[in-house]
Write an enzyme that holds these catalytic residues in place. Structure first.
Site, mmCIF file in Angstrom:
data_model
loop_
_atom_site.group_PDB
_atom_site.id
_atom_site.type_symbol
_atom_site.label_atom_id
_atom_site.label_comp_id
_atom_site.label_asym_id
_atom_site.label_seq_id
_atom_site.Cartn_x
_atom_site.Cartn_y
_atom_site.Cartn_z
ATOM 1 C CG ASP A 51 -0.342 -0.134 2.880
ATOM 2 O OD1 ASP A 51 1.128 0.081 2.619
ATOM 3 O OD2 ASP A 51 -0.855 -0.808 3.698
ATOM 4 C CG HIS A 107 4.578 -9.717 -0.463
ATOM 5 N ND1 HIS A 107 3.975 -10.202 0.578
ATOM 6 C CD2 HIS A 107 5.759 -10.792 -0.785
ATOM 7 C CE1 HIS A 107 4.335 -11.259 0.944
ATOM 8 N NE2 HIS A 107 5.301 -11.717 0.168
HETATM 9 P P1 NAD Z 1 -2.727 -11.451 7.167
HETATM 10 O O1 NAD Z 1 -3.735 -11.066 6.806
HETATM 11 O O2 NAD Z 1 -2.209 -12.991 6.871
HETATM 12 O O3 NAD Z 1 -2.260 -11.317 8.852
HETATM 13 C C1 NAD Z 1 -2.559 -10.191 9.431
HETATM 14 C C2 NAD Z 1 -2.374 -10.064 10.770
HETATM 15 O O4 NAD Z 1 -2.278 -8.941 11.404
HETATM 16 C C3 NAD Z 1 -3.442 -11.305 11.578
HETATM 17 O O5 NAD Z 1 -3.083 -12.130 12.295
HETATM 18 C C4 NAD Z 1 -4.275 -10.185 12.279
HETATM 19 O O6 NAD Z 1 -4.865 -10.580 13.534
HETATM 20 C C5 NAD Z 1 -3.392 -9.000 12.557
HETATM 21 N N1 NAD Z 1 -3.912 -7.719 12.860
HETATM 22 C C6 NAD Z 1 -4.815 -7.085 12.035
HETATM 23 N N2 NAD Z 1 -5.063 -5.736 12.465
HETATM 24 C C7 NAD Z 1 -4.180 -5.621 13.726
HETATM 25 C C8 NAD Z 1 -3.940 -4.569 14.486
HETATM 26 N N3 NAD Z 1 -4.842 -3.396 14.274
HETATM 27 N N4 NAD Z 1 -3.367 -4.864 15.535
HETATM 28 C C9 NAD Z 1 -2.493 -5.916 15.798
HETATM 29 N N5 NAD Z 1 -2.637 -6.926 14.840
HETATM 30 C C10 NAD Z 1 -3.568 -6.889 14.027
HETATM 31 O O7 NAD Z 1 -1.502 -10.445 6.609
HETATM 32 P P2 NAD Z 1 0.143 -10.646 6.158
HETATM 33 O O8 NAD Z 1 0.843 -11.668 7.150
HETATM 34 O O9 NAD Z 1 0.800 -9.542 5.734
HETATM 35 O O10 NAD Z 1 0.071 -11.753 4.725
HETATM 36 C C11 NAD Z 1 -0.825 -11.617 3.886
HETATM 37 C C12 NAD Z 1 -0.308 -11.018 2.559
HETATM 38 O O11 NAD Z 1 -1.336 -9.962 2.147
HETATM 39 C C13 NAD Z 1 0.971 -10.102 2.414
HETATM 40 O O12 NAD Z 1 1.475 -10.845 1.511
HETATM 41 C C14 NAD Z 1 0.341 -8.795 1.941
HETATM 42 O O13 NAD Z 1 1.398 -8.609 0.926
HETATM 43 C C15 NAD Z 1 -1.065 -8.908 1.644
HETATM 44 N N6 NAD Z 1 -2.005 -7.774 1.873
HETATM 45 C C16 NAD Z 1 -1.352 -6.483 1.996
HETATM 46 C C17 NAD Z 1 -2.044 -5.403 2.421
HETATM 47 C C18 NAD Z 1 -1.642 -3.961 2.617
HETATM 48 O O14 NAD Z 1 -0.922 -3.649 1.732
HETATM 49 N N7 NAD Z 1 -2.214 -3.218 3.406
HETATM 50 C C19 NAD Z 1 -3.441 -5.885 2.707
HETATM 51 C C20 NAD Z 1 -4.130 -7.218 2.763
HETATM 52 C C21 NAD Z 1 -2.996 -8.116 2.343
#
Ligand code: NAD
Length: 257
Positions: A112, A129
């Site tokens: 992002d 990524h």
């Molecule tokens: P994931 O969705 O697998 O895990 C996110 C983790 O963050 C979860 O375990 C959740 O419990 C925790 N979480 C969410 N909000 C929180 C908060 N406010 N405080 C504390 N913990 C919180 O994400 P990941 O491990 O990054 O892997 C997923 C893939 O998704 C990555 O490759 C990433 O590139 C991609 N992705 C990126 C975005 C982005 O760029 N913002 C959004 C969605 C997915």
């Protein structure tokens, strides 16, 4: 198992570790951006938790072979909250950590761009990524600003082809089933191996090869700190697990550094 309640004592202890560390490396995941209004994949409000079928649009094999998947992907991209999202307290805390001279490398799985928007130095950020802010042609590798392609979608092209070679366009992100850029991966491995303190923040630590990084840091003797709302496969190996909201826990740590 390390202490998991993010109480003041644990927060103080982590801040002390950071003060004493020479090479602090942070890896962030989608969880640091949920408070900016961008849903993660696997949290309780995650895109896949709510709609498991959405995984198809993020899988390279389906994206390349099925026009319908691409049409849906471009439509979703037009409506993505990423374009207007603003950094939040977690992103700013990492900027602060860098200003205090305590952030050597920031590896992010996020696409992002919010770390750079918050003010983290681009040369310290490794986007393993990729980024949604650029497009990439899967045929000739042409790249450019994503807005150029989004404009074509708004104008009615459902699946705009590459203007140079006619190939399939996509955001310059790593889809599931797609190899990571070897140079970028190598940089992140080197950073993790140099770390004496490695913090994994807002990541479920189940997406590989990114999820190897905390293990590499541990093997090289680093302390591992995890800040995440839900359990991760590394919790039992971490020196501290802070299971709270990133926007509260991370600034509380950084202000004590
Ligand atoms: P994931 O969705 O697998 O895990 C996110 C983790 O963050 C979860 O375990 C959740 O419990 C925790 N979480 C969410 N909000 C929180 C908060 N406010 N405080 C504390 N913990 C919180 O994400 P990941 O491990 O990054 O892997 C997923 C893939 O998704 C990555 O490759 C990433 O590139 C991609 N992705 C990126 C975005 C982005 O760029 N913002 C959004 C969605 C997915």
């Amino acid at each position: 198992m390390a202490d998991i309640s993010p109480d003041t004592e644990l927060i103080e202890r982590v801040a002390e570790w950071i003060r004493g560390a020479q090479h602090v490396v942070v890896m962030t995941g989608a969880g640091i951006s949920t408070e900016a209004g961008i849903p993660d994949f696997r949290g309780p409000q995650g895109i896949w938790t709510k709609n498991p079928g959405a995984e198809r649009t993020a899988t390279l094999q389906y994206y390349l072979s099925d026009r319908e998947v691409r049409v849906r992907a471009w439509r979703n991209r037009l409506e993505s909250p990423m374009w207007h999202a603003e950094p939040n307290a977690g992103h700013y805390a990492l900027v602060e950590l860098e200003k205090k001279g305590k952030l050597e490398t920031l590896i992010t799985q996020n696409v992002d761009g919010l770390h750079q928007k918050a003010g983290s130095s681009p040369e310290r950020v490794i986007e393993i990524h990729g980024t949604v802010h650029e497009y990439m042609c899967m045929g000739c590798g042409d790249r450019g600003p994503i807005e150029v392609v989004l404009e074509r979608v708004r104008a009615g092209e459902e699946d705009p082809p590459c203007r140079k070679c006619g190939g399939i366009l996509k955001t310059a992100t790593i889809s599931f089933g797609q190899n990571l850029d070897p140079d970028v991966l190598e940089r992140s491995y080197r950073a993790a191996q140099r770390a004496d303190l490695f913090m994994a923040i807002g990541t479920s630590l189940v997406v590989y090869p990114a999820a190897y990084l905390p293990g590499m840091a541990l093997e090289n003797g680093a302390r591992l700190v995890i800040i995440n709302a839900e359990p991760t496969p590394y919790d039992d190996h971490a020196h501290a697990v802070l299971r709270g909201r990133i926007g509260e826990v991370l600034p509380a740590i950084v202000e004590r550094v």
